[in-house]
Design an enzyme around this catalytic site. Sequence first.
Site, PDB file in Angstrom:
ATOM      1  CE  LYS A  83     -49.195  -4.211 -43.185  1.00 44.71           C
ATOM      2  NZ  LYS A  83     -48.145  -4.667 -43.971  1.00 44.71           N
TER       3      LYS A  83
ATOM      4  CB  THR B 169     -40.423  -0.481 -39.824  1.00 44.46           C
ATOM      5  OG1 THR B 169     -39.672  -1.120 -40.860  1.00 44.46           O
ATOM      6  CG2 THR B 169     -39.506   0.439 -39.026  1.00 44.46           C
TER       7      THR B 169
ATOM      8  NE  ARG C  89     -47.605 -11.206 -43.296  1.00 43.93           N
ATOM      9  CZ  ARG C  89     -47.693 -10.708 -44.518  1.00 43.93           C
ATOM     10  NH1 ARG C  89     -48.155 -11.448 -45.510  1.00 43.93           N
ATOM     11  NH2 ARG C  89     -47.328  -9.472 -44.762  1.00 43.93           N
TER      12      ARG C  89
ATOM     13  CE  LYS D  65     -42.227  -5.685 -48.840  1.00 40.97           C
ATOM     14  NZ  LYS D  65     -43.292  -6.072 -47.899  1.00 40.97           N
TER      15      LYS D  65
ATOM     16  CB  ALA E  79     -51.593  -9.897 -47.538  1.00 41.52           C
TER      17      ALA E  79
ATOM     18  CG  PHE F 250     -49.972  -6.203 -49.314  1.00 38.12           C
ATOM     19  CD1 PHE F 250     -48.713  -5.679 -49.596  1.00 38.12           C
ATOM     20  CD2 PHE F 250     -50.257  -7.481 -49.775  1.00 38.12           C
ATOM     21  CE1 PHE F 250     -47.768  -6.399 -50.314  1.00 38.12           C
ATOM     22  CE2 PHE F 250     -49.308  -8.216 -50.502  1.00 38.12           C
ATOM     23  CZ  PHE F 250     -48.070  -7.665 -50.776  1.00 38.12           C
TER      24      PHE F 250
ATOM     25  CG  PHE G 175     -40.032   6.826 -45.424  1.00 41.06           C
ATOM     26  CD1 PHE G 175     -39.320   5.954 -46.233  1.00 41.06           C
ATOM     27  CD2 PHE G 175     -41.156   6.332 -44.772  1.00 41.06           C
ATOM     28  CE1 PHE G 175     -39.715   4.621 -46.390  1.00 41.06           C
ATOM     29  CE2 PHE G 175     -41.563   5.019 -44.924  1.00 41.06           C
ATOM     30  CZ  PHE G 175     -40.836   4.158 -45.740  1.00 41.06           C
TER      31      PHE G 175
ATOM     32  CD1 TRP H 105     -36.148   2.077 -41.250  1.00 37.45           C
ATOM     33  CD2 TRP H 105     -34.684   3.716 -40.846  1.00 37.45           C
ATOM     34  NE1 TRP H 105     -34.998   1.800 -41.972  1.00 37.45           N
ATOM     35  CE2 TRP H 105     -34.085   2.788 -41.735  1.00 37.45           C
ATOM     36  CE3 TRP H 105     -33.952   4.822 -40.453  1.00 37.45           C
ATOM     37  CZ2 TRP H 105     -32.791   2.955 -42.232  1.00 37.45           C
ATOM     38  CZ3 TRP H 105     -32.652   4.980 -40.935  1.00 37.45           C
ATOM     39  CH2 TRP H 105     -32.080   4.047 -41.827  1.00 37.45           C
TER      40      TRP H 105
END
Length: 560
Positions: free
Chosen positions: A75, A77, A98, A109, A277, A305, A385, A413
């Site tokens: 998100k 990205t 954030r 992560k 979140a 999220f 992806f 990406w």
Amino acid sequence: MAQHVKSDIEIAQAATMIPIKEIVNDLQIMEAEWEPYGHYKAKLSLSIFDRLQQKRDGKIILVTAINPTPAGEGKSTVTVGLGQALNIIGKKAVIAIREPSLGPTMGMKGGAAGGGYSQVVPMEDINLHFTGDIHAITTAHNALAALLDNHIHRGNKLNIDVRRIVWKRVLDMNDRALRNVVVGLGGRYQGVPREDGFDITVASEIMAILCLADSLADLKKRLSKIVVGYTNSDEPVTVKNLQADGALTLLLKDALKPNLVQTIENTPALIHGGPFANIAHGCNSVIATKLAAKLGDYVVTEAGFGADLGAEKFLNIKTRAGNLEPDLVVIVATIRALKMHGGVPKDQLAGENIAALQAGLANLAKHIDTIRHFGLPHVVAINRFIHDTEKEIEVLKAWCQKQGINVELADVWANGGAGGKQLAERVVREIEISSKHFRTIYEWNASIKDKIHAVATKVYGAKAVEYSTQAEKQIAEYEARGWGNLPVCMAKTQYSLSDDPAKLGRPKDFTITIRELKAAIGAGFIVALTGNIMTMPGLPKEPAALKMDVDEQGRATGLF
């Protein structure tokens, strides 16, 4: 030989950053309105608001997502890539996101500054200590804990019941061993023994306050209202009672100023605040979002999220606290997460599976339905992806088009802003032609239970809400104290629409269980904890930290 795919950190370290002064100049910020933090970071003065008071605010684009897999769905990205793409098509865009917490960074992560060719830089700084804001929040929070225990040790003039202290300590790290501790051991000169515990810093009410305050005066006012415990006669004890509001504000005066950095493509980005979140409200600061709207024609911001967590809290809590509202919502979906919601184990997501993808679309449908409840225009962004197949992408696009849903592929990406041009053009077009009828899904003067019920049924799709005996008592107590008119901040797992992380997809006929409530009076909301949500996470079996290192030149490796 297989082609080497560069890691995020390799891409970030190869990026050509420009001195932060050039970013400042591009935004037409005056010399007295910013402070350099090294060559590539700066803090911005709140006095900019006074100078630009009459300037029309830019359009706010909120980026949210479906329920993620444990690795996240990019998100951030897409947020960064969209901001870059808007600048490519000739729009003046500013990103507002954030700051990453060290807990998740060192845990599961890895980094959280975007990815690939859609990152904010300097990536290592942002993911580690940055400008020290989270450290300042940790210090202020623990200073309050120290002042509280010292007050009790020095005679307890306020008659505080040590069994009803609700102010824990914090640490910006996942550390399950600190969830429950005992303090004050060692004899009468070491304090008063009592049970205590630690939360992660980003779950601190002070983090939430920093992100919802709109000025230094508002920050102090909110800090003064924090409830740290109760007296033996059942009266709330606040920071104001402890006379600690001045010291806490002093510790946070610099942290309140937003941080300015840049993307790989030199698009300006404000990174400020980082409440969890699934515990707090999951959005960057009101100040940074509003400042970005003064400095740019478009603001791209995100909420943590899925739409069931960060977006719901942005739209029900942040919009009212900051007197703002988004003009459009981008809902990020990934093929791999949809397949996981369709029943594919996370270690088998690389293979093509059309049936699982189609089964998982129910999750996306619910998040779209949630945004419609708020009356906002929306676009689905397919975050590509490397393992996604053309057939899978076409199936997802065709489903959206059949439902009348705006959809675009975001290949940001791999290709940075250029990979998001079509998404940017679609977003701008929809903002221009769509009418928004923004509304929150409950009124603040509704009862606590009515607000919880509205979120559980309209956002999660639950059939009912159940309350523990403790939660029932707390609701009655809070409403009797006059706190019932505050919004609710639901603490829930990010992996499921329900409060059970194992229930993927779009579960039906489930019940949300409220086990406990917490009064965050300074932040201005009531936290409702569901299921087994933890305010101090633990590290996984193989933490991301085990792969991190630094070379002899001081360059970070393995950060993400």
